[in-house]
Scaffold this motif. Structure first.
Motif, PDB file in Angstrom:
ATOM      1  N   ASP A  32       0.830  -1.212   0.000  1.00 35.46           N
ATOM      2  CA  ASP A  32       0.000   0.000   0.000  1.00 35.46           C
ATOM      3  C   ASP A  32       0.860   1.256   0.000  1.00 35.46           C
ATOM      4  O   ASP A  32       0.351   2.378   0.065  1.00 35.46           O
ATOM      5  CB  ASP A  32      -0.904   0.040   1.238  1.00 35.46           C
ATOM      6  N   GLY A  33       2.182   1.025   0.030  1.00 38.23           N
ATOM      7  CA  GLY A  33       3.057   2.191  -0.042  1.00 38.23           C
ATOM      8  C   GLY A  33       3.377   2.773   1.320  1.00 38.23           C
ATOM      9  O   GLY A  33       3.812   3.926   1.413  1.00 38.23           O
ATOM     10  N   ILE A  34       3.207   1.999   2.405  1.00 37.67           N
ATOM     11  CA  ILE A  34       3.548   2.520   3.737  1.00 37.67           C
ATOM     12  C   ILE A  34       4.961   2.058   4.091  1.00 37.67           C
ATOM     13  O   ILE A  34       5.306   0.878   3.955  1.00 37.67           O
ATOM     14  CB  ILE A  34       2.542   2.051   4.790  1.00 37.67           C
ATOM     15  N   VAL A  35       5.788   3.027   4.495  1.00 35.63           N
ATOM     16  CA  VAL A  35       7.194   2.736   4.779  1.00 35.63           C
ATOM     17  C   VAL A  35       7.289   1.864   6.027  1.00 35.63           C
ATOM     18  O   VAL A  35       6.678   2.183   7.056  1.00 35.63           O
ATOM     19  CB  VAL A  35       7.979   4.049   4.972  1.00 35.63           C
ATOM     20  N   THR A  36       8.088   0.754   5.909  1.00 28.66           N
ATOM     21  CA  THR A  36       8.240  -0.118   7.079  1.00 28.66           C
ATOM     22  C   THR A  36       9.675  -0.107   7.609  1.00 28.66           C
ATOM     23  O   THR A  36       9.912  -0.434   8.760  1.00 28.66           O
ATOM     24  CB  THR A  36       7.820  -1.574   6.743  1.00 28.66           C
ATOM     25  N   SER A  37      10.647   0.254   6.761  1.00 28.81           N
ATOM     26  CA  SER A  37      12.002   0.451   7.298  1.00 28.81           C
ATOM     27  C   SER A  37      12.710   1.519   6.473  1.00 28.81           C
ATOM     28  O   SER A  37      12.372   1.763   5.306  1.00 28.81           O
ATOM     29  CB  SER A  37      12.787  -0.869   7.295  1.00 28.81           C
ATOM     30  N   TRP A  38      13.744   2.125   7.055  1.00 30.55           N
ATOM     31  CA  TRP A  38      14.346   3.356   6.472  1.00 30.55           C
ATOM     32  C   TRP A  38      15.775   3.428   7.000  1.00 30.55           C
ATOM     33  O   TRP A  38      15.976   3.660   8.195  1.00 30.55           O
ATOM     34  CB  TRP A  38      13.476   4.523   6.959  1.00 30.55           C
ATOM     35  N   ASN A  39      16.772   3.152   6.211  1.00 33.68           N
ATOM     36  CA  ASN A  39      18.132   3.085   6.770  1.00 33.68           C
ATOM     37  C   ASN A  39      18.789   4.461   6.856  1.00 33.68           C
ATOM     38  O   ASN A  39      18.203   5.477   6.442  1.00 33.68           O
ATOM     39  CB  ASN A  39      18.994   2.080   5.986  1.00 33.68           C
ATOM     40  N   LEU A 102      16.526   3.888  -8.871  1.00 33.08           N
ATOM     41  CA  LEU A 102      15.810   2.980  -7.962  1.00 33.08           C
ATOM     42  C   LEU A 102      15.867   1.543  -8.466  1.00 33.08           C
ATOM     43  O   LEU A 102      15.685   1.294  -9.649  1.00 33.08           O
ATOM     44  CB  LEU A 102      14.322   3.356  -7.885  1.00 33.08           C
ATOM     45  N   THR A 103      16.109   0.622  -7.526  1.00 33.52           N
ATOM     46  CA  THR A 103      15.940  -0.792  -7.849  1.00 33.52           C
ATOM     47  C   THR A 103      14.976  -1.342  -6.797  1.00 33.52           C
ATOM     48  O   THR A 103      15.219  -1.205  -5.596  1.00 33.52           O
ATOM     49  CB  THR A 103      17.293  -1.516  -7.797  1.00 33.52           C
ATOM     50  N   ILE A 104      13.867  -1.887  -7.240  1.00 36.70           N
ATOM     51  CA  ILE A 104      12.810  -2.276  -6.295  1.00 36.70           C
ATOM     52  C   ILE A 104      12.454  -3.747  -6.524  1.00 36.70           C
ATOM     53  O   ILE A 104      12.223  -4.165  -7.666  1.00 36.70           O
ATOM     54  CB  ILE A 104      11.542  -1.413  -6.486  1.00 36.70           C
ATOM     55  N   SER A 105      12.437  -4.540  -5.436  1.00 37.16           N
ATOM     56  CA  SER A 105      12.050  -5.949  -5.597  1.00 37.16           C
ATOM     57  C   SER A 105      10.923  -6.274  -4.620  1.00 37.16           C
ATOM     58  O   SER A 105      10.865  -5.709  -3.512  1.00 37.16           O
ATOM     59  CB  SER A 105      13.198  -6.902  -5.284  1.00 37.16           C
ATOM     60  N   PRO A 106      10.046  -7.164  -5.030  1.00 36.27           N
ATOM     61  CA  PRO A 106       8.969  -7.571  -4.131  1.00 36.27           C
ATOM     62  C   PRO A 106       9.519  -8.393  -2.952  1.00 36.27           C
ATOM     63  O   PRO A 106      10.515  -9.096  -3.103  1.00 36.27           O
ATOM     64  CB  PRO A 106       8.065  -8.440  -5.007  1.00 36.27           C
ATOM     65  N   GLY A 112       5.215 -17.484  -0.008  1.00 39.19           N
ATOM     66  CA  GLY A 112       5.471 -17.002  -1.373  1.00 39.19           C
ATOM     67  C   GLY A 112       4.555 -15.849  -1.761  1.00 39.19           C
ATOM     68  O   GLY A 112       4.620 -15.347  -2.889  1.00 39.19           O
ATOM     69  N   ASN A 113       3.727 -15.359  -0.846  1.00 36.75           N
ATOM     70  CA  ASN A 113       2.846 -14.230  -1.177  1.00 36.75           C
ATOM     71  C   ASN A 113       3.645 -12.927  -1.102  1.00 36.75           C
ATOM     72  O   ASN A 113       4.490 -12.760  -0.218  1.00 36.75           O
ATOM     73  CB  ASN A 113       1.692 -14.134  -0.186  1.00 36.75           C
ATOM     74  N   ILE A 114       3.335 -12.038  -2.002  1.00 31.77           N
ATOM     75  CA  ILE A 114       4.034 -10.748  -1.989  1.00 31.77           C
ATOM     76  C   ILE A 114       3.418  -9.899  -0.902  1.00 31.77           C
ATOM     77  O   ILE A 114       2.195  -9.664  -0.892  1.00 31.77           O
ATOM     78  CB  ILE A 114       3.915 -10.058  -3.351  1.00 31.77           C
ATOM     79  N   ILE A 115       4.286  -9.446   0.034  1.00 32.35           N
ATOM     80  CA  ILE A 115       3.723  -8.678   1.146  1.00 32.35           C
ATOM     81  C   ILE A 115       4.271  -7.261   1.193  1.00 32.35           C
ATOM     82  O   ILE A 115       3.838  -6.434   1.994  1.00 32.35           O
ATOM     83  CB  ILE A 115       4.006  -9.386   2.499  1.00 32.35           C
ATOM     84  N   GLY A 116       5.229  -6.996   0.367  1.00 31.82           N
ATOM     85  CA  GLY A 116       5.774  -5.646   0.381  1.00 31.82           C
ATOM     86  C   GLY A 116       6.884  -5.548  -0.648  1.00 31.82           C
ATOM     87  O   GLY A 116       7.005  -6.384  -1.531  1.00 31.82           O
ATOM     88  N   ALA A 117       7.731  -4.465  -0.485  1.00 35.36           N
ATOM     89  CA  ALA A 117       8.812  -4.274  -1.450  1.00 35.36           C
ATOM     90  C   ALA A 117      10.022  -3.697  -0.741  1.00 35.36           C
ATOM     91  O   ALA A 117       9.880  -2.957   0.233  1.00 35.36           O
ATOM     92  CB  ALA A 117       8.354  -3.328  -2.539  1.00 35.36           C
ATOM     93  N   SER A 118      11.189  -4.085  -1.231  1.00 35.30           N
ATOM     94  CA  SER A 118      12.388  -3.437  -0.714  1.00 35.30           C
ATOM     95  C   SER A 118      12.946  -2.590  -1.843  1.00 35.30           C
ATOM     96  O   SER A 118      12.850  -2.953  -3.021  1.00 35.30           O
ATOM     97  CB  SER A 118      13.407  -4.475  -0.272  1.00 35.30           C
TER      98      SER A 118
END
Ligand code: ADP
Length: 499
Positions: A32-39, A102-106, A112-118
């Motif tokens: 949904d586009g909510i940030v879960t981690s931020w280095n 940007l490089t974005i992976s699920p 095996g369900n996609i739950i977010g993206a890094s």
């Protein structure tokens, strides 16, 4: 990926350490586009701390004009697609717009369900700016190379053409695409064609310079096989990986043509001044010889009178008659000679007046002792060509211009203006105006007569010759005072019938 020999806890710790010490921003988010981690690097790149970002919508970072990008990225992720090196823009906390890659992976759960993206973020603002600056410099260089009249040919140390400028294309008649990758020897005539590889090899092994850094006049060969003289200057560029040679080529054909024309002009000048010398000589001769001739005639007259009074033989009277007629003939010869010099052999041709005037001015000013004269040539637009004896009209101009320069020798203002214009139909009027001393009043009324001069070494024949040449061209030499101070001479010549 991460080494699997460590227990899961250690693995997580290691991962966290890697993520934190990375120079790239590493961020994860839900679908949904909510940030879960931020280095830490993400904090530096975007200016937002982890505390400020985690739990917030990543869309906060959207740059103007990129609003529809994030929904599209999330959509791709939901389908399990990876996005690599997407170059785009984002907005920092302070409002600055930055370029990012940007490089974005699920991210999938255990099932095996996609739950977010890094997401890995790299700030490429500086790199992009550098690249843009590089491209700009390159474009500048290319435009310079395309504009300068010299051709440029770059070859490698095997003689293979690497680049070929627009001017080189024009000079040699090959397109850059045709010659790139070929041996530069094809641009040279024999025997250099066959020997060029050896020249290069010799230079590379001995370092002995025969042309590099020196510059020489050589010959080039065009695509159509014709050969032309060119000036070649070669420079050497030692790159990190290879050595290149840059040749700057100047086509000398044009210069040689100019030099030839100058030589022609020079010989025309000597012709003009020969005519002038001849005129001066003849006039001097006429002047000198006329006096004794007159005297002789007078003596003979006196002798005849005295003979008559002594009433001696008639034979001597006949002899004296023939002496008188011989002397008269001598005078006539001199008169003819002067007429010949004044008129010359009229040889009318169709000429371009601006060119004729320019040449004459160049000729007249070559010998001008004081170069400090401002010369202006004005030509009315679309002047017709003229039908004149070129040498004679140039002689007139040279005379008028030299007189003008001499008249300005002592005046503070030295402006010489030659104007050509159509004042009356079918004729072109030429005006020579100076800001000199003006015509001396004592000679004003006999200016065009021979031997009228105010100069210590003048012959006073120039204007009389000009006058007669101008009359020969159907006009009259006019003189008037320049309202700005000085003198204006003018005359006209016929326009060519064809015009
Ligand atoms: P020369 O130059 O040998 O004297 P010219 O016939 O060319 O013979 O000129 C005659 C005289 O006319 C000059 O000596 C000079 O006094 C006068 N003259 C000619 N052109 C000019 C001029 N542009 N300004 C002032 N005086 C001139």
């Amino acid at each position: 990926m991460v080494a699997t020999t460590q227990p899961p806890d250690e693995q997580t710790g290691l991962l966290a350490a890697i993520v934190d010490s990375s120079d790239d921003g590493i961020v994860s988010k839900t679908l949904d586009g909510i940030v879960t981690s931020w280095n830490h690097a993400a904090e530096l790149i975007f200016g937002f701390s982890a505390a400020e970002m985690v739990g917030q919508l990543i869309a906060m970072l959207t740059a103007p004009g990129h609003a529809d990008e994030m929904p599209r990225i999330l959509e791709s992720l939901r389908r399990g697609q990876r996005i690599e090196h997407l170059e785009t823009r984002r907005r920092r906390k302070d409002g600055e717009i930055i370029d990012v890659s940007l490089t974005i992976s699920p991210i999938r759960d255990g099932a095996g369900n996609i739950i977010g993206a890094s997401k890995i973020v790299r700030d490429v603002t500086v790199a992009k700016r550098d690249r843009a600056a590089l491209l700009e410099r390159e474009a500048q260089l290319r435009s310079i190379l395309d504009t300068i009249p010299d051709g440029m040919v770059v070859i490698d140390d095997k003689g293979i053409v690497q680049s070929f400028s627009a001017a080189a294309e024009r000079m040699f008649g090959y397109s850059a695409d045709e010659v790139r990758g070929l041996n530069v020897a094809l641009l040279m005539p024999s025997p250099h064609t066959e020997r060029h590889d050896a020249y290069l090899a010799r230079y590379l092994s001995t370092g002995e310079r025969r042309i590099i850094g020196i510059g020489r006049v050589v010959t080039g060969r065009r695509r159509d096989g014709t050969i032309f003289p060119m000036e070649l200057a070669v420079g050497e560029v030692k790159g990190r990986e290879r050595r290149l040679f840059t040749g700057f080529v100047r086509d000398l054909t044009e210069r040689q043509r100019t030099e030839r024309r100058l030589q022609e002009l020079q010989s025309e000048l000597s012709h003009v001044s020969r005519l002038n010398d001849m005129g001066q000589m003849a006039s001097a001769l006429a002047h000198e010889v006329n006096q004794p001739l007159t005297a002789a005639t007078n003596y003979i007259e006196a002798l005849r009178l005295s003979q008559a009074s002594f009433a001696s033989g008639t034979g001597s009277a006949a002899m004296l008659d023939s002496i008188a007629s011989q002397i008269a003939r001598a005078s006539q010869i001199i008169r003819h000679l002067r007429q010949f010099v004044q008129k010359g052999e009229a040889n009318k041709t169709i000429e371009d007046l601006p060119q004729l005037v320019e040449e004459a001015s160049a000729l007249a000013l070559i010998g001008a002792k004081d170069g400090n004269v401002r010369v202006q040539l004005h030509f009315a637009p679309a002047l017709p060509r003229v039908s004149v004896d070129k040498v004679q009209i140039q002689q007139v101009l040279v005379n008028l211009l030299r007189n003008a320069v001499e008249a300005m020798a002592e005046t503070p203002r030295r402006e010489l203006t030659v104007t050509s214009d159509v004042v009356e139909a079918g004729r072109v009027t030429i005006t020579v105006a100076d800001t000199g001393t003006g015509i001396a009043p004592e000679i004003a009324d006999r200016l065009f007569r021979p031997f009228v001069t105010t100069k210590a070494h003048g012959m006073g024949v120039g204007l009389s010759i000009c006058h007669s040449i101008v009359e020969d061209h159907g006009s009259r030499l006019q003189v008037s005072a320049n309202p700005e101070g000085g003198t204006i001479f003018s005359f006209s010549v016929p326009a060519a019938a064809a015009d």
